[in-house]
Design a protein around this motif. Structure first.
Motif, PDB file in Angstrom:
ATOM      1  N   ALA A 186       0.803  -1.258   0.001  1.00 25.48           N
ATOM      2  CA  ALA A 186      -0.129  -0.065  -0.006  1.00 25.48           C
ATOM      3  C   ALA A 186       0.879   1.459  -0.047  1.00 25.48           C
ATOM      4  O   ALA A 186       0.570   2.217  -0.722  1.00 25.48           O
ATOM      5  N   LEU A 187       1.835   1.227   0.872  1.00 29.20           N
ATOM      6  CA  LEU A 187       2.897   2.291   0.834  1.00 29.20           C
ATOM      7  C   LEU A 187       3.460   2.706  -0.564  1.00 29.20           C
ATOM      8  O   LEU A 187       3.698   3.822  -1.163  1.00 29.20           O
ATOM      9  N   LEU A 188       3.982   1.313  -1.167  1.00 26.74           N
ATOM     10  CA  LEU A 188       4.634   1.617  -2.600  1.00 26.74           C
ATOM     11  C   LEU A 188       3.527   2.105  -3.569  1.00 26.74           C
ATOM     12  O   LEU A 188       3.962   2.867  -4.563  1.00 26.74           O
ATOM     13  N   ALA A 189       2.333   1.849  -3.462  1.00 28.97           N
ATOM     14  CA  ALA A 189       1.292   2.195  -4.437  1.00 28.97           C
ATOM     15  C   ALA A 189       0.760   3.467  -4.110  1.00 28.97           C
ATOM     16  O   ALA A 189      -0.051   3.916  -5.128  1.00 28.97           O
ATOM     17  N   GLY A 190       0.859   3.981  -2.964  1.00 28.84           N
ATOM     18  CA  GLY A 190       0.499   5.246  -2.711  1.00 28.84           C
ATOM     19  C   GLY A 190      -1.004   5.310  -2.387  1.00 28.84           C
ATOM     20  O   GLY A 190      -1.782   6.189  -2.656  1.00 28.84           O
ATOM     21  N   VAL A 191      -1.494   4.178  -1.719  1.00 31.86           N
ATOM     22  CA  VAL A 191      -2.939   3.802  -1.439  1.00 31.86           C
ATOM     23  C   VAL A 191      -3.098   3.727  -0.049  1.00 31.86           C
ATOM     24  O   VAL A 191      -2.302   3.057   0.734  1.00 31.86           O
ATOM     25  N   ALA A 192      -3.870   4.716   0.548  1.00 34.86           N
ATOM     26  CA  ALA A 192      -4.259   4.613   1.817  1.00 34.86           C
ATOM     27  C   ALA A 192      -4.828   3.200   2.429  1.00 34.86           C
ATOM     28  O   ALA A 192      -5.593   2.785   1.970  1.00 34.86           O
ATOM     29  N   GLU A 204       1.627  15.071   1.793  1.00 37.67           N
ATOM     30  CA  GLU A 204       0.506  15.247   2.217  1.00 37.67           C
ATOM     31  C   GLU A 204      -0.460  14.091   1.971  1.00 37.67           C
ATOM     32  O   GLU A 204      -1.774  14.034   2.247  1.00 37.67           O
ATOM     33  N   ALA A 205      -0.017  13.167   0.936  1.00 36.24           N
ATOM     34  CA  ALA A 205      -0.689  11.944   0.551  1.00 36.24           C
ATOM     35  C   ALA A 205      -1.183  11.215   1.558  1.00 36.24           C
ATOM     36  O   ALA A 205      -0.251  10.651   2.432  1.00 36.24           O
ATOM     37  N   PRO A 206      -2.394  10.751   2.012  1.00 30.33           N
ATOM     38  CA  PRO A 206      -2.750   9.862   2.966  1.00 30.33           C
ATOM     39  C   PRO A 206      -1.964   8.393   2.970  1.00 30.33           C
ATOM     40  O   PRO A 206      -1.891   7.884   1.684  1.00 30.33           O
ATOM     41  N   ALA A 207      -1.346   8.070   3.817  1.00 29.22           N
ATOM     42  CA  ALA A 207      -0.954   6.814   4.115  1.00 29.22           C
ATOM     43  C   ALA A 207      -1.700   5.616   4.857  1.00 29.22           C
ATOM     44  O   ALA A 207      -1.589   4.456   4.332  1.00 29.22           O
ATOM     45  N   PHE A 208      -2.285   5.965   5.657  1.00 31.70           N
ATOM     46  CA  PHE A 208      -3.059   5.157   6.656  1.00 31.70           C
ATOM     47  C   PHE A 208      -4.402   5.975   6.904  1.00 31.70           C
ATOM     48  O   PHE A 208      -4.464   7.111   7.076  1.00 31.70           O
ATOM     49  N   ARG A 261       1.717  10.500   4.575  1.00 35.33           N
ATOM     50  CA  ARG A 261       2.779  10.077   4.465  1.00 35.33           C
ATOM     51  C   ARG A 261       4.076  10.930   5.469  1.00 35.33           C
ATOM     52  O   ARG A 261       4.824  10.478   5.949  1.00 35.33           O
ATOM     53  N   ARG A 262       3.678  12.219   5.259  1.00 36.70           N
ATOM     54  CA  ARG A 262       4.675  13.268   6.295  1.00 36.70           C
ATOM     55  C   ARG A 262       4.673  13.135   7.670  1.00 36.70           C
ATOM     56  O   ARG A 262       5.951  12.930   8.348  1.00 36.70           O
ATOM     57  N   ALA A 263       3.404  12.461   8.230  1.00 35.53           N
ATOM     58  CA  ALA A 263       3.394  12.201   9.572  1.00 35.53           C
ATOM     59  C   ALA A 263       4.324  10.875   9.728  1.00 35.53           C
ATOM     60  O   ALA A 263       4.838  10.646  11.044  1.00 35.53           O
TER      61      ALA A 263
END
Length: 488
Positions: A63-69, A137-141, A159-161
């Motif tokens: 999910a992190l590699l794909a940029g999907v929350a 700022e893209a959502p990670a979770f 992702r920044r958090a």
């Protein structure tokens, strides 16, 4: 572009994750996660059936590699809670191990199987990793809160958090690629999943998950090269209980570089028993779903029972009065205030809840944690409890339930303790103690416990009412559910 997990490409032959007898190197993890990332690319959110397995680790990396929350789901969630989470987050698919039985709310979603190699791939060419989102700022979770005051809210973590918190902990804990973490925490929340799985992978080190916590597993892993242990107070209590009769455990804990406890305060008695048996001091830190980590005792600092340390690099922290904006007097270790924080570790919003998001912030971008604390002259923070359940206003005093609980736990006849406030016509609120006695047939009396607390703290902090229970209600993380206690 800066990757969240650079070791996937840089150190393919190094050990990365291990669950029981199943393990992957960074290269094998990348090889398993990359095709999964391609399958979910373009999705907005995916649910992750967060069992304590290798599949969950592969799923979160994909999910992190794909940029999907990723929306981690507790496998023990009840049907109502699970239905709310699925309806609220509206995931495009659910990630789960092949053959894993899913409840109806998740079974109705498109299913993407997490395929993990059954045999080591051996040294090979680095895997071509997908391009990760450039936007920090893209959502990670989307991690759901415990829902103690209503339906669980989905905290959207960018992702920044994730990167800022893990980098701040790298500094505070001297966390490096030479460290191997062992833990047995569930993987549906920020402590177990983000700190415990993503954390070691961002540092380029390794993680060994026990599958299920047990003291023998901790001893085995620390004795065979692991350097760090993450746990919650219930786990450290079990370790403290086992130490007197388990010299192998004492030796293994003594060899650890860092023992970290979080999610609730570790009682003084357990601090002291572990230190006496191992020479090690347990480091405490403070965080929550919406903020990830805020403070920690530093690896190169002084560990003091009751202290959660100083603000992490990049995190601003203040204590405020009841009005939510006036700061409490600086340098007064008895001045109680609500913790407010701001910094790159903060969440973006509560999903679909603009009202709750707005209410959670004070002017200036300060997040209202709802936790009450005092601050020592050196800047370290001591949490006294939650505003809603642990702050007792009695006879004109602000009293923290946590310090009374610690005092009660020092009594030899008390096994477990919780403290709440109850309405009182004279005092406003009176202190109520709920204890699990060591000997149910001969529990310590109300007067005895009142004198015990008054001698250690102050007379106004003594319990006025004492209830005896067989067990305290707790959640999956071992936190006491005070709202489940009967009226005091």
């Amino acid at each position: 572009m800066s990757r969240l997990l650079p070791a996937l490409a840089d150190t393919p032959d190094r050990p990365a994750v291990r669950f029981g007898d199943r393990a992957l190197t960074y290269g094998e993890l990348a090889a398993a996660a990359t095709p999964l990332a391609s399958r979910i690319s373009g999705a907005s959110r995916v649910a992750l059936w967060a069992t304590p397995t290798l599949e969950t680790a592969v799923g979160v990396v994909a999910a992190l590699l794909a940029g999907v929350a990723a929306v981690p789901v507790n496998p023990r969630s009840g049907d109502r809670e699970l239905g709310h989470i699925v309806a609220d987050s509206a995931p495009d698919a659910v990630l789960a191990a092949p053959g894993e039985h899913l409840p109806p709310a998740l079974a109705a979603l498109d299913r993407v199987s997490i395929d993990v190699p059954t045999a080591p791939a051996g040294p090979g060419r680095p895997v071509a990793l997908p391009e990760e989102p450039a936007d920090p700022e893209a959502p990670a979770f989307v991690v759901y809160t415990s829902g103690t005051t209503g339906p669980p809210k989905g905290a959207v973590l960018p992702r920044r958090a994730v990167s800022s918190t893990l980098d701040a902990l790298r500094d505070a804990w001297r966390w490096t690629d030479r460290d191997t973490l062992v833990h047995g925490l569930p993987l549906f929340h920020v402590h177990g999943l983000i700190l415990g799985i993503v954390g070691p992978l961002r540092q380029g080190g390794a993680v060994r998950h026990l599958g299920r916590f047990d003291t023998q597993g901790v001893a085995r892993e620390l004795a065979s090269g692991a350097t760090m242990l993450f746990g919650v107070p219930t786990m450290y209590h079990r370790l403290a209980e086992a130490l007197p009769t388990d010299p192998a455990l004492a030796k293994a804990l003594s060899s650890a570089r860092l023992l970290v406890s979080g999610s609730a305060a570790l009682p003084l008695h357990d601090h002291e028993r572990i230190a006496a048996a191992t020479g090690q001091r347990v480091v405490e830190r403070y965080g929550m779903t919406e903020t990830l980590m805020n403070t920690s005792v530093r690896a190169d600092g002084r560990s003091r029972p009751g202290s959660v340390g100083v603000p992490l690099p990049g995190v601003e922290l203040r204590l405020t009065e009841d009005d939510g904006t006036t700061e409490v007097a600086a340098g007064d270790p008895e001045a109680v205030g609500e913790i407010q924080v701001r910094g790159p570790n903060l969440f973006l919003e509560y999903l679909n809840r603009p009202d709750a998001t707005a209410a959670a912030f004070a002017p200036g971008g300060w997040f209202r944690t709802g936790d009450m604390a005092v601050r020592d002259p050196d800047g370290s923070v001591r949490i006294i409890g939650r505003r809603a359940t642990d702050l007792i206003k009695s006879g004109g005093y602000k009293i923290g339930a946590g310090e009374i609980e610690n005092a009660l736990l020092e009594h030899p006849g008390v096994r477990e303790a919780a403290v709440t406030g109850a309405p009182d016509p004279d005092l406003g609120e009176r202190v109520v103690a709920w204890i699990v006695p060591v000997d149910a047939q001969n529990p310590p009396g109300e007067g005895e416990l009142a004198e015990h607390v008054a001698a250690r703290l102050a007379p106004h902090k003594r319990p006025r009412t004492v209830h005896h229970l067989d067990a305290l209600p707790r959640n999956d993380m071992g936190k006491i559910l005070k709202r489940s206690l009967p009226d005091g």
